[in-house]
Design a protein around this motif. Structure first.
Motif, PDB file in Angstrom:
ATOM      1  N   GLU A  83      89.748 135.031  72.034  1.00 11.99           N
ATOM      2  CA  GLU A  83      90.576 135.156  70.825  1.00 11.99           C
ATOM      3  C   GLU A  83      91.798 134.245  70.910  1.00 11.99           C
ATOM      4  O   GLU A  83      92.161 133.592  69.935  1.00 11.99           O
ATOM      5  CB  GLU A  83      90.990 136.617  70.624  1.00 11.99           C
ATOM      6  N   TRP A  84      92.420 134.181  72.093  1.00 15.11           N
ATOM      7  CA  TRP A  84      93.588 133.319  72.278  1.00 15.11           C
ATOM      8  C   TRP A  84      93.200 131.841  72.137  1.00 15.11           C
ATOM      9  O   TRP A  84      93.885 131.081  71.449  1.00 15.11           O
ATOM     10  CB  TRP A  84      94.225 133.589  73.643  1.00 15.11           C
ATOM     11  N   GLU A  87      92.538 130.952  68.550  1.00 16.62           N
ATOM     12  CA  GLU A  87      93.805 130.796  67.824  1.00 16.62           C
ATOM     13  C   GLU A  87      94.425 129.427  68.130  1.00 16.62           C
ATOM     14  O   GLU A  87      94.861 128.723  67.228  1.00 16.62           O
ATOM     15  CB  GLU A  87      94.760 131.915  68.243  1.00 16.62           C
ATOM     16  N   LYS A  90      92.564 126.699  66.552  1.00 14.98           N
ATOM     17  CA  LYS A  90      92.537 126.881  65.094  1.00 14.98           C
ATOM     18  C   LYS A  90      91.104 127.096  64.573  1.00 14.98           C
ATOM     19  O   LYS A  90      90.707 126.534  63.558  1.00 14.98           O
ATOM     20  CB  LYS A  90      93.220 125.718  64.382  1.00 14.98           C
TER      21      LYS A  90
END
Length: 184
Positions: A83-84, A87, A90
């Protein structure tokens, strides 16, 4: 005469074994997902044989592998790290299931190795230690004189699992270079 025949048979058997070793090793050390690995490794300026070696150590090329620590896919990325990374990269609408997709997993794994290299430098033992044990652990080790004399290199890795992991990747890397460097 019997001795000569035995020697000839022995020589033939040894010759067959030597010529078949690369064939057998290529079955054990495959070039699965080579195009995706090579493309992403080039994008992040990482040796593609290193990525093959990490995948071999992490999942043995099992796309749906799940570790006991809930790491997923080829490069064994945990959900929170995935998830990191998504992020940071993008990636919109990221789901954990995407970590089972070789293209997504390899792309994210290469990005992550590059990200760790930006923090820890080009020493792949340190980068791969962070990949395996977590960047926080490696940051602590580098500050501890028992593990690092210069704050940049690890002289002692306190996690046996991570120490074995680094050694395994080094062996994998040597085998991959031996088997494929003349071809690719």
């Amino acid at each position: 005469m019997k001795k000569l025949i035995k020697r000839i048979i022995f020589i033939v058997i040894v010759a067959l074994m030597i010529t078949q070793i690369p064939y057998v090793l290529k079955k054990i050390y495959p070039l699965k997902h080579w195009e995706v690995i090579n493309e992403n490794a080039r994008e992040y300026n990482i040796d593609p044989y290193l990525i093959l070696s990490v995948i071999k150590a992490e999942s043995n090329f099992q796309t749906h592998a799940i570790s006991h620590k809930s790491a997923y896919g080829l490069m064994q990325i945990t959900g929170s790290t995935g998830e990191w990374i998504a992020e940071q990269m993008k990636i919109e609408n990221f789901t954990i299931d995407q970590l089972y997709e070789p293209e997504r997993n390899i792309s994210m794994g290469c990005w992550y190795i590059d990200n760790l290299r930006k923090e820890f430098g080009d020493n792949m033992d340190v980068v791969l230690s962070a990949y395996n044990a977590g960047r926080g652990n490696v940051q602590k080790w580098l500050k501890d004189e028992e593990h690092s004399k210069d704050g940049k290199n690890l002289y002692y890795i306190p996690f046996k699992e991570t120490d074995k992991y680094i050694k395994k990747i080094k062996v994998n890397y040597k085998v991959y270079k031996f088997l494929y460097s003349k071809e690719y």
